[in-house]
Design an enzyme around this catalytic site. Structure first.
Site, PDB file in Angstrom:
ATOM      1  N   ASP A  79       0.995  -1.203   0.020  1.00 55.46           N
ATOM      2  CA  ASP A  79      -0.111   0.045  -0.017  1.00 55.46           C
ATOM      3  C   ASP A  79       0.722   1.331   0.008  1.00 55.46           C
ATOM      4  OD1 ASP A  79       1.044  -0.210   2.644  1.00 55.46           O
ATOM      5  OD2 ASP A  79      -0.585  -1.225   3.369  1.00 55.46           O
ATOM      6  N   ASP A  81       1.535   5.136   1.342  1.00 53.74           N
ATOM      7  CA  ASP A  81       1.182   6.107   2.688  1.00 53.74           C
ATOM      8  C   ASP A  81       1.850   7.325   2.139  1.00 53.74           C
ATOM      9  OD1 ASP A  81      -0.065   4.092   3.854  1.00 53.74           O
ATOM     10  OD2 ASP A  81       1.889   3.762   5.034  1.00 53.74           O
ATOM     11  N   ASP A 161      10.824   4.283  12.699  1.00 46.84           N
ATOM     12  CA  ASP A 161      11.615   3.102  13.358  1.00 46.84           C
ATOM     13  C   ASP A 161      12.945   2.810  12.462  1.00 46.84           C
ATOM     14  OD1 ASP A 161      10.334   2.039  11.249  1.00 46.84           O
ATOM     15  OD2 ASP A 161       9.299   0.279  12.407  1.00 46.84           O
TER      16      ASP A 161
HETATM   17  P1  ATP Z   1       4.808  -3.265   5.518  1.00 42.07           P
HETATM   18  O1  ATP Z   1       5.375  -3.500   4.092  1.00 42.07           O
HETATM   19  O2  ATP Z   1       4.812  -4.627   6.002  1.00 42.07           O
HETATM   20  O3  ATP Z   1       3.454  -2.800   5.677  1.00 42.07           O
HETATM   21  P2  ATP Z   1       6.050  -0.868   6.777  1.00 42.07           P
HETATM   22  O4  ATP Z   1       7.295  -0.599   7.156  1.00 42.07           O
HETATM   23  O5  ATP Z   1       5.174  -0.087   5.707  1.00 42.07           O
HETATM   24  O6  ATP Z   1       5.929  -2.536   6.265  1.00 42.07           O
HETATM   25  P3  ATP Z   1       3.662  -0.331   8.346  1.00 42.07           P
HETATM   26  O7  ATP Z   1       3.007  -0.753   9.576  1.00 42.07           O
HETATM   27  O8  ATP Z   1       2.777  -0.085   7.377  1.00 42.07           O
HETATM   28  O9  ATP Z   1       4.913  -0.992   7.835  1.00 42.07           O
HETATM   29  O10 ATP Z   1       4.052   1.298   8.645  1.00 42.07           O
HETATM   30  C1  ATP Z   1       4.363   2.336   7.854  1.00 42.07           C
HETATM   31  C2  ATP Z   1       5.528   3.362   8.281  1.00 42.07           C
HETATM   32  O11 ATP Z   1       5.308   3.757   9.190  1.00 42.07           O
HETATM   33  C3  ATP Z   1       6.659   2.391   8.332  1.00 42.07           C
HETATM   34  O12 ATP Z   1       7.571   2.306   7.346  1.00 42.07           O
HETATM   35  C4  ATP Z   1       7.625   3.512   9.464  1.00 42.07           C
HETATM   36  O13 ATP Z   1       8.112   4.360   8.771  1.00 42.07           O
HETATM   37  C5  ATP Z   1       6.338   3.850  10.265  1.00 42.07           C
HETATM   38  N1  ATP Z   1       6.269   2.987  11.438  1.00 42.07           N
HETATM   39  C6  ATP Z   1       5.384   2.024  11.759  1.00 42.07           C
HETATM   40  N2  ATP Z   1       5.464   1.396  12.907  1.00 42.07           N
HETATM   41  C7  ATP Z   1       6.311   2.208  13.624  1.00 42.07           C
HETATM   42  C8  ATP Z   1       6.630   2.003  14.885  1.00 42.07           C
HETATM   43  N3  ATP Z   1       6.273   1.236  15.687  1.00 42.07           N
HETATM   44  N4  ATP Z   1       7.644   3.151  15.294  1.00 42.07           N
HETATM   45  C9  ATP Z   1       7.999   4.144  14.376  1.00 42.07           C
HETATM   46  N5  ATP Z   1       7.640   4.027  13.011  1.00 42.07           N
HETATM   47  C10 ATP Z   1       6.732   3.182  12.667  1.00 42.07           C
HETATM   48 MG    MG Z   2       3.136  -0.446   4.908  1.00 43.42          MG
END
Ligand code: ATP
Ligand code: MG
Length: 470
Positions: A79, A81, A161
Site C-alpha cells: 500500500d 502512505d 523506526d
Molecule cells: P509493510 O510493508 O509490512 O507494511 P511498513 O514498514 O510499511 O511495512 P507499516 O506498519 O505499514 O509498515 O508502517 C508504515 C510506516 O510507518 C513504516 O515504514 C515506518 O516508517 C512507520 N512506522 C510503523 N510502525 C512504527 C513504529 N512502531 N515506530 C515508528 N515508526 C513506525
Molecule cells: Mg506499509
C-alpha cells in the site's frame, strides 16, 4: 541482484566508493531519478494524485515508509502512505472523498475507486515535557503513550523506526529524500534503528517485533547495535496492549515468511510471552513437524495468491497445547468429551492473556479441533454427517496436514480424500469395510458398561483407541 540494485540506486559507477553523498541545504541527501531508478509508473495513480493535489495547494507531500523501501528493492508495495505538511483538516479540505480517522493519531483516508491512501501530517516524537505536554507522554518504562505532536519533515523522518522506513519520495520531482542513511542501509540489506535503539524500543516495544518481521520478509540482517538490546528488553512486550500484539503477529504470520519470521523471533528471544509454543516449534519431535508444515503451507498459499485463514493457522499453532491439556484432564478422570471442551476453552483463554485472538475466531478454531477425532469414525451415519458439515473441507485439510506431519494416520486421510470425491456406489463399498469394526466396538462397549465399566462417548472412544491426536 545486489549489483543490479546498486546500479539501480546509484547508476552504474555514478557514486564512487568513499565519496561523501551530496546533501541539500537542510542536510537531506536527495537522489534523482537517474540515481534511485524508481519510475512514476511503479506507483499507484492514487498516491500520485494525492501528492499532486496537496502540492498544488502549497503543501509538502511525499510517498513515505514501506512503499519507498519496497520500490527501491524492486518489490511491489502493499500500500502507499503519504506524509504531508498539511494538517488533517487541511487535507480533508483538498479532497472531497476523504475522512479523518483515528484518535491516537488523526490521519486522513483519501478514497479512490479501488484504493484508499492514508495521509498523515508530519509528526514529531519528542518525549520531553516541553515539546507538548498534552500530546506526548511516556510511561515508567519509556513507552510513548501519545505521540501525535506535529512536526516538520525532518522530525517525521527521525520519529520512524528503521532507516529503511524513513525515506520520502516526491512523485512530481521524482526524487528520493534521505536524512538517515536509509538508501545505503537498504543497499547493504541492514535493519538499522534510527537513534538510540534501546530508547526507541522502550518508547514502543512493538518495534522489536517489527525488526524480526521486516528482517525475515526482506531477507535483511539486523544491525548489531539494533539487535543488542532486543533480548534484554523483550519482557517489555508484556506492557503492550494485547490487541496491538495480535495485529503485529498477524502481519508476521501472513507476511508470506511466517516460518522464517518466527525463527527470527525465537533467535531474538521474543516469543516467550507471546507464543510459548515456539519453544517446541523447532525441537519437539511431535510438535515441530506439524507446526512447521502449517507455517510452510501458509507461506506457500500467500506466494500463490491464495486465501489464508487466521482461524486455521491458530488452530494449528495451539493444537498440541490443547491436546496435551485434554489428555491431562482425561487422566484425571474427566470424561473425554467434557475434557476436550474444557481444554479448548482453557487453551484459547490462556493465549488471550498475551495475544488478543478475537473471540469471533473461537467457533471456527473449535470446529476444526472437534472434527479431528470424528475423522476416525467411518461408519455410514457418522461419515456422512461429517462430510455434510459446512466446513468439512477446512476440517479435512487440518486432518490431512496432521497426517502429512505424522500426527494422524495417513491411511485414514487417504480414505477421506477418496470418499469425499467418490460417487454414491463407491462410497457405499467403502463404508461397509469400516462398519463392521465399528459395530464390534459398540458391542464391546455395551458389554463393558453392562459389566460396570464406564462407557465413553463414541466419538472420543475411537480417538482414544490408538489413532487419536496424541
Ligand atoms: P509493510 O510493508 O509490512 O507494511 P511498513 O514498514 O510499511 O511495512 P507499516 O506498519 O505499514 O509498515 O508502517 C508504515 C510506516 O510507518 C513504516 O515504514 C515506518 O516508517 C512507520 N512506522 C510503523 N510502525 C512504527 C513504529 N512502531 N515506530 C515508528 N515508526 C513506525
Ligand atoms: Mg506499509
Amino acid at each position: 541482484m545486489i549489483k543490479k540494485f546498486i546500479e539501480k540506486v546509484f547508476g552504474a559507477g555514478r557514486v564512487p566508493k568513499g565519496k561523501p553523498a551530496k546533501r541539500n541545504a537542510d542536510g537531506w541527501r536527495v537522489y534523482t531519478q537517474m540515481e534511485h531508478g524508481i519510475h512514476r509508473d511503479d506507483l499507484s495513480q492514487a498516491a500520485i494524485s494525492v501528492c499532486d493535489g496537496l502540492q498544488r495547494e502549497g503543501y509538502q507531500a511525499f510517498v513515505v515508509g514501506g512503499a519507498v523501501r519496497d520500490l527501491l528493492l524492486g518489490r511491489h508495495p502493499k500500500d502507499f502512505d503519504v506524509a504531508t505538511s498539511a494538517t488533517p483538516e487541511q487535507v480533508r479540505a483538498v479532497f472531497r472523498r476523504s475522512r479523518i480517522i483515528g484518535r491516537r493519531f488523526r490521519i486522513v483516508h483519501v478514497m479512490f475507486r479501488d484504493e484508499t491512501i492514508e495521509v498523515s501530517t508530519f509528526r514529531s516524537n519528542h518525549t520531553d515535557a516541553d515539546a507538548n505536554e498534552q500530546n506526548s507522554r511516556a510511561d515508567e518504562h519509556g513507552r510513548l503513550l501519545r505521540d501525535n505532536v506535529y512536526g516538520n519533515q525532518q522530525d517525521d523522518a527521525v520519529r520512524r523506526d528503521f532507516t529503511m522506513n524513513a525515506l520520502f519520495y516526491d512523485p512530481s520531482r521524482e526524487e528520493v529524500w534521505d536524512s538517515v542513511h536509509g538508501v545505503a542501509d537498504i543497499q547493504s540489506k541492514r535493519v538499522v534503528m534510527i537513534g538510540d535503539p534501546e530508547a526507541r524500543y522502550r518508547e514502543d516495544p512493538v518495534r522489536m517485533l517489527r525488526a524480526a518481521r521486516l528482517a525475515s520478509k526482506l531477507g535483511f540482517t539486523i544491525d548489531a547495535a539494533t539487535e543488542k538490546p532486543i533480548r534484554p528488553l523483550s519482557p517489555l512486550l508484556d506492557n503492550v496492549p494485547t490487541a496491538r500484539l495480535f495485529d503485529e503477529m498477524l502481519k508476521l504470520l501472513f507476511s508470506g515468511h511466517a516460518l522464517s519470521g518466527l525463527e527470527t523471533m525465537r533467535e531474538l528471544g521474543l516469543h516467550k510471552g507471546l507464543l510459548p509454543v515456539l519453544d517446541k516449534l523447532f525441537d519437539d519431535p511431535v510438535v515441530s513437524p506439524f507446526v512447521k508444515l502449517a507455517l510452510q503451507r501458509t507461506d506457500q498459499r500467500i506466494a500463490d495468491d491464495k486465501g489464508v485463514s487466521p482461524a486455521f493457522l491458530f488452530a494449528a499453532l495451539f493444537w498440541h497445547p490443547m491436546v496435551a491439556r485434554w489428555r491431562e484432564l482425561e487422566s484425571r478422570g474427566v470424561r473425554s468429551l467434557q475434557a476436550m471442551h474444557e481444554a479448548m476453552d482453557e487453551t484459547l483463554e490462556q493465549q488471550r492473556k498475551t495475544l488478543a485472538i478475537p473471540r469471533r475466531l473461537d467457533p471456527m478454531i473449535k470446529e476444526l479441533w472437534i472434527a479431528q477425532p470424528r475423522f476416525l469414525q467411518r461408519s455410514k451415519g457418522k461419515a456422512y454427517r461429517l462430510l455434510g458439515q459446512p466446513r468439512f473441507r477446512a476440517c479435512y485439510d487440518f486432518f490431512e496436514l496432521r497426517a502429512e506431519a505424522g500426527d494422524a494416520d495417513k491411511e485414514v486421510a487417504h480414505w477421506w480424500e477418496t470418499f469425499q470425491f467418490a460417487d454414491e456406489h463407491v462410497r457405499e463399498g467403502m463404508l461397509l469395510a469400516d462398519d463392521e469394526p465399528a459395530k464390534k466396538k459398540r458391542r464391546r462397549r455395551k458389554k463393558k458398561s453392562a459389566a460396570g465399566g464406564e462407557a465413553q462417548p463414541p466419538v472420543l472412544a475411537e480417538a482414544n483407541s490408538g489413532n487419536g491426536p496424541e
